[in-house]
Write a protein that holds these residues in place. Structure first.
Motif, PDB file in Angstrom:
ATOM      1  N   LYS A 225      86.683  25.226 132.449  1.00 39.62           N
ATOM      2  CA  LYS A 225      85.782  25.155 131.300  1.00 39.62           C
ATOM      3  C   LYS A 225      84.317  25.285 131.683  1.00 39.62           C
ATOM      4  CE  LYS A 225      88.844  22.315 128.438  1.00 39.62           C
ATOM      5  NZ  LYS A 225      88.975  21.062 127.655  1.00 39.62           N
ATOM      6  N   ALA A 226      84.041  25.451 132.966  1.00 36.39           N
ATOM      7  CA  ALA A 226      82.657  25.578 133.409  1.00 36.39           C
ATOM      8  C   ALA A 226      82.088  26.912 132.920  1.00 36.39           C
ATOM      9  CB  ALA A 226      82.580  25.503 134.922  1.00 36.39           C
ATOM     10  N   PRO A 227      80.821  26.957 132.549  1.00 30.35           N
ATOM     11  CA  PRO A 227      80.221  28.207 132.096  1.00 30.35           C
ATOM     12  C   PRO A 227      80.108  29.191 133.250  1.00 30.35           C
ATOM     13  CG  PRO A 227      78.526  26.538 132.383  1.00 30.35           C
ATOM     14  CD  PRO A 227      79.842  25.846 132.564  1.00 30.35           C
ATOM     15  N   PRO A 228      80.051  30.486 132.960  1.00 31.21           N
ATOM     16  CA  PRO A 228      79.885  31.476 134.029  1.00 31.21           C
ATOM     17  C   PRO A 228      78.592  31.217 134.800  1.00 31.21           C
ATOM     18  CG  PRO A 228      80.471  32.531 131.947  1.00 31.21           C
ATOM     19  CD  PRO A 228      80.177  31.098 131.630  1.00 31.21           C
ATOM     20  N   LEU A 229      78.589  31.567 136.074  1.00 34.78           N
ATOM     21  CA  LEU A 229      77.405  31.350 136.890  1.00 34.78           C
ATOM     22  C   LEU A 229      76.193  32.077 136.327  1.00 34.78           C
ATOM     23  CD1 LEU A 229      78.835  31.504 140.517  1.00 34.78           C
ATOM     24  CD2 LEU A 229      78.229  29.502 139.171  1.00 34.78           C
ATOM     25  N   LYS A 230      76.423  33.249 135.755  1.00 33.83           N
ATOM     26  CA  LYS A 230      75.319  33.995 135.162  1.00 33.83           C
ATOM     27  C   LYS A 230      74.658  33.190 134.055  1.00 33.83           C
ATOM     28  CE  LYS A 230      74.389  38.203 132.492  1.00 33.83           C
ATOM     29  NZ  LYS A 230      74.993  39.408 131.865  1.00 33.83           N
ATOM     30  N   THR A 231      75.471  32.576 133.209  1.00 32.87           N
ATOM     31  CA  THR A 231      74.936  31.772 132.114  1.00 32.87           C
ATOM     32  C   THR A 231      74.234  30.533 132.642  1.00 32.87           C
ATOM     33  OG1 THR A 231      76.722  32.531 130.672  1.00 32.87           O
ATOM     34  CG2 THR A 231      75.532  30.553 129.994  1.00 32.87           C
ATOM     35  N   ALA A 232      74.876  29.845 133.581  1.00 35.53           N
ATOM     36  CA  ALA A 232      74.272  28.629 134.143  1.00 35.53           C
ATOM     37  C   ALA A 232      72.953  28.949 134.830  1.00 35.53           C
ATOM     38  CB  ALA A 232      75.233  27.989 135.127  1.00 35.53           C
ATOM     39  N   ARG A 233      72.899  30.071 135.515  1.00 30.21           N
ATOM     40  CA  ARG A 233      71.667  30.470 136.199  1.00 30.21           C
ATOM     41  C   ARG A 233      70.538  30.652 135.201  1.00 30.21           C
ATOM     42  NH1 ARG A 233      70.578  36.225 139.366  1.00 30.21           N
ATOM     43  NH2 ARG A 233      68.334  35.968 139.554  1.00 30.21           N
ATOM     44  N   GLU A 234      70.814  31.365 134.111  1.00 30.49           N
ATOM     45  CA  GLU A 234      69.745  31.618 133.149  1.00 30.49           C
ATOM     46  C   GLU A 234      69.319  30.347 132.429  1.00 30.49           C
ATOM     47  OE1 GLU A 234      68.675  34.471 129.354  1.00 30.49           O
ATOM     48  OE2 GLU A 234      70.359  34.957 130.650  1.00 30.49           O
ATOM     49  N   VAL A 235      70.287  29.502 132.101  1.00 33.63           N
ATOM     50  CA  VAL A 235      69.955  28.236 131.445  1.00 33.63           C
ATOM     51  C   VAL A 235      69.041  27.401 132.328  1.00 33.63           C
ATOM     52  CG1 VAL A 235      70.929  26.017 130.772  1.00 33.63           C
ATOM     53  CG2 VAL A 235      71.969  28.130 129.939  1.00 33.63           C
ATOM     54  N   LEU A 236      69.369  27.307 133.603  1.00 29.65           N
ATOM     55  CA  LEU A 236      68.557  26.524 134.525  1.00 29.65           C
ATOM     56  C   LEU A 236      67.159  27.103 134.656  1.00 29.65           C
ATOM     57  CD1 LEU A 236      71.253  25.863 137.237  1.00 29.65           C
ATOM     58  CD2 LEU A 236      70.204  24.152 135.769  1.00 29.65           C
ATOM     59  N   SER A 237      67.077  28.429 134.703  1.00 26.36           N
ATOM     60  CA  SER A 237      65.769  29.073 134.804  1.00 26.36           C
ATOM     61  C   SER A 237      64.913  28.764 133.576  1.00 26.36           C
ATOM     62  CB  SER A 237      65.944  30.590 134.957  1.00 26.36           C
ATOM     63  OG  SER A 237      64.693  31.239 134.970  1.00 26.36           O
ATOM     64  N   ILE A 238      65.512  28.834 132.400  1.00 27.74           N
ATOM     65  CA  ILE A 238      64.784  28.551 131.164  1.00 27.74           C
ATOM     66  C   ILE A 238      64.323  27.097 131.133  1.00 27.74           C
ATOM     67  CG2 ILE A 238      65.051  28.306 128.654  1.00 27.74           C
ATOM     68  CD1 ILE A 238      66.861  30.785 128.756  1.00 27.74           C
ATOM     69  N   LEU A 239      65.221  26.191 131.494  1.00 26.99           N
ATOM     70  CA  LEU A 239      64.885  24.773 131.447  1.00 26.99           C
ATOM     71  C   LEU A 239      63.736  24.433 132.377  1.00 26.99           C
ATOM     72  CD1 LEU A 239      68.471  23.250 131.388  1.00 26.99           C
ATOM     73  CD2 LEU A 239      66.806  23.109 129.548  1.00 26.99           C
ATOM     74  N   GLY A 382      74.212  23.385 141.087  1.00 27.21           N
ATOM     75  CA  GLY A 382      75.039  22.646 140.139  1.00 27.21           C
ATOM     76  C   GLY A 382      75.290  23.384 138.863  1.00 27.21           C
ATOM     77  N   ALA A 383      75.069  24.689 138.857  1.00 29.73           N
ATOM     78  CA  ALA A 383      75.219  25.441 137.629  1.00 29.73           C
ATOM     79  C   ALA A 383      76.633  25.342 137.086  1.00 29.73           C
ATOM     80  CB  ALA A 383      74.857  26.906 137.877  1.00 29.73           C
ATOM     81  N   SER A 384      77.636  25.490 137.965  1.00 27.46           N
ATOM     82  CA  SER A 384      79.005  25.530 137.495  1.00 27.46           C
ATOM     83  C   SER A 384      79.478  24.190 136.960  1.00 27.46           C
ATOM     84  CB  SER A 384      79.932  25.978 138.628  1.00 27.46           C
ATOM     85  OG  SER A 384      79.887  25.052 139.685  1.00 27.46           O
TER      86      SER A 384
END
Length: 431
Positions: A225-239, A382-384
């Motif tokens: 259920k973990a989000p894709p690394l691509k999504t986690a990467r972008e979310v972290l960058s935005i935050l 910790g993105a995943s």
């Protein structure tokens, strides 16, 4: 025949010996590179001391930063309040030049993505399971509370997941305590003038009213259920790049066993102030559950998290609340009814039947998919696991360290790359 077998065996034995020696060399080099990266991280923590300024000196820094940014368009004026600029300056240890670059990156991102124009109708499908939502109550310090339920992931739409989280963050900011909202509105209106024209309003009495609390729920979580690394990467960058100093605390509820090992890996890249913002709560350990009462009023907190409230997420009811909030957001930003930018219309329009993933390659949705490209910092570790630790790092009022986690981890990876270890070590998604 026997001679041929003996030759092959000798060759295989020789190859095995060489491979073992080669592997040992690479492993030793890898350990040395990691140790070097950790040492560099610790050196940076020790070298850069936090800058302590008087209120008057802080005001001077804010005015200097504002002057360097002007002239600003209307929405940028609404965004660049005194309180906002102070957050960026704190995130960059009161260095005006670094803060200016950070603000300009955010203004470019906001101009491309128009997060203030995202409406509930655009992200309602993503929110069906309640995987991210703002609670109707504040914590004991008057901070907005955002729940992130890692086990409630319901889509694989990269652009949709990012837009949904950004919408929830913008909504949490808009629902700060009344004193914070009034201050923001005062700076927006300023008797008809924006901040570049001299009307800058009063500073917040309690700085933490600018911040929010993240309640990260790992019940039902699995790697599947973990989000894709691509999504986690972008979310972290935005935050970390576009919402600095917004995090007051992160409560990790029911963390999985694998999290302990993961936490030990990223711990060297997190400064002490950030570390103190993170609270682990294991429902089976009464001593950690008691810590919840230090943050939340248990009468308001859901029973699922150890509170006494019987409230549970209801998609329809929550959607009605968000629609009302959309009206408040539009009023704050001066968006007239029916008015949305071409970028936002392109992102949400799906007349051709294409998925948002396919539209993503176009001009408008690429604002989300490539938002990290214009930022100086990458995403974080910790993105995943859906723990935005990379976003925690630069958001500390007393921390002098700009975007440590990803930057320092990237230093380790750069060292590995120079040592030609990239063939053996997969480069994480934030690089």
């Amino acid at each position: 025949m026997e001679g041929g077998v003996a030759v092959r065996e000798n060759r295989m034995a020789a190859f095995a010996g060489k491979w073992e020696a080669f592997s040992q060399t690479k492993v030793a080099a890898l350990k040395a590179a990691v140790a070097q990266g950790v040492a560099q991280s610790q050196q940076m923590f020790e070298k850069e001391k936090p800058v302590t300024l008087t209120p008057g000196e802080q005001d001077a820094k804010v005015n200097e930063l504002l002057a360097s940014l002007c002239p600003l368009p209307k929405r940028a004026q609404i965004f660049c309040t005194d309180a906002c600029l102070r957050r960026y300056l704190r995130a960059r240890n009161w260095n005006v030049q670094r803060a200016e670059r950070m603000v300009r990156d955010t203004l470019r991102w906001r101009d491309e993505c128009r997060p203030e124009e995202i409406q509930w109708a655009d992200v309602a499908e993503e929110g069906e399971t309640g995987k991210v939502y703002r609670t109707a109550f504040l914590d004991k310090k008057g901070r907005s509370v955002v729940v992130l339920s890692a086990g409630q992931q319901n889509t694989k739409d990269h652009a949709g997941q990012v837009r949904h989280l950004v919408y929830c963050l913008e909504n949490a900011v808009m629902n700060l305590p009344a004193t914070a909202r009034e201050q923001l509105q005062q700076q927006q209106q300023g008797q008809g003038q924006g901040p570049c024209q001299g009307e800058q309003g009063e500073e917040l009495e309690h700085g933490e009213q600018e911040q929010m609390v993240w309640l990260i729920d790992f019940r039902g979580w699995s790697m599947r259920k973990a989000p894709p690394l691509k999504t986690a990467r972008e979310v972290l960058s935005i935050l970390q790049n576009h919402y600095p100093e917004r995090l007051g605390a992160a409560v990790i509820y029911n963390p999985p066993g694998v999290f302990e090992a993961f936490w030990k890996v990223i711990r060297p890249f997190i400064d002490p102030v950030t570390f103190n913002k993170i609270l682990f709560v294991n429902p089976s350990k009464s001593e950690t559950v008691k810590k919840l009462e230090e943050v939340f009023n248990l009468d308001s907190l859901e029973q699922a998290f150890g509170g006494r409230s019987t409230w549970t997420y209801d998609h329809e009811t929550y959607g009605k609340m968000m629609v009302k909030d959309d009206e408040k957001t539009a009023q704050h930003w001066g968006i007239r009814e029916g008015e949305r930018s071409a970028q936002q219309q392109d992102i949400v329009r799906n007349d051709s039947g294409d998925s948002l993933d396919s539209i993503e390659s176009g001009r408008s949705s690429s604002s989300f998919s490539n938002s990290s490209s214009s930022s100086s910092s990458g995403s974080g570790c910790g993105a995943s696991l859906w723990l935005p630790v990379g976003a925690l790092t630069p958001t500390d009022p007393n921390s002098p360290h700009p975007a440590h986690g990803p930057a320092q981890a990237d230093g380790v990876l750069t060292t590995l790359h120079k040592m030609n270890l990239n063939k053996f070590v997969k480069r994480p998604s934030w690089t």
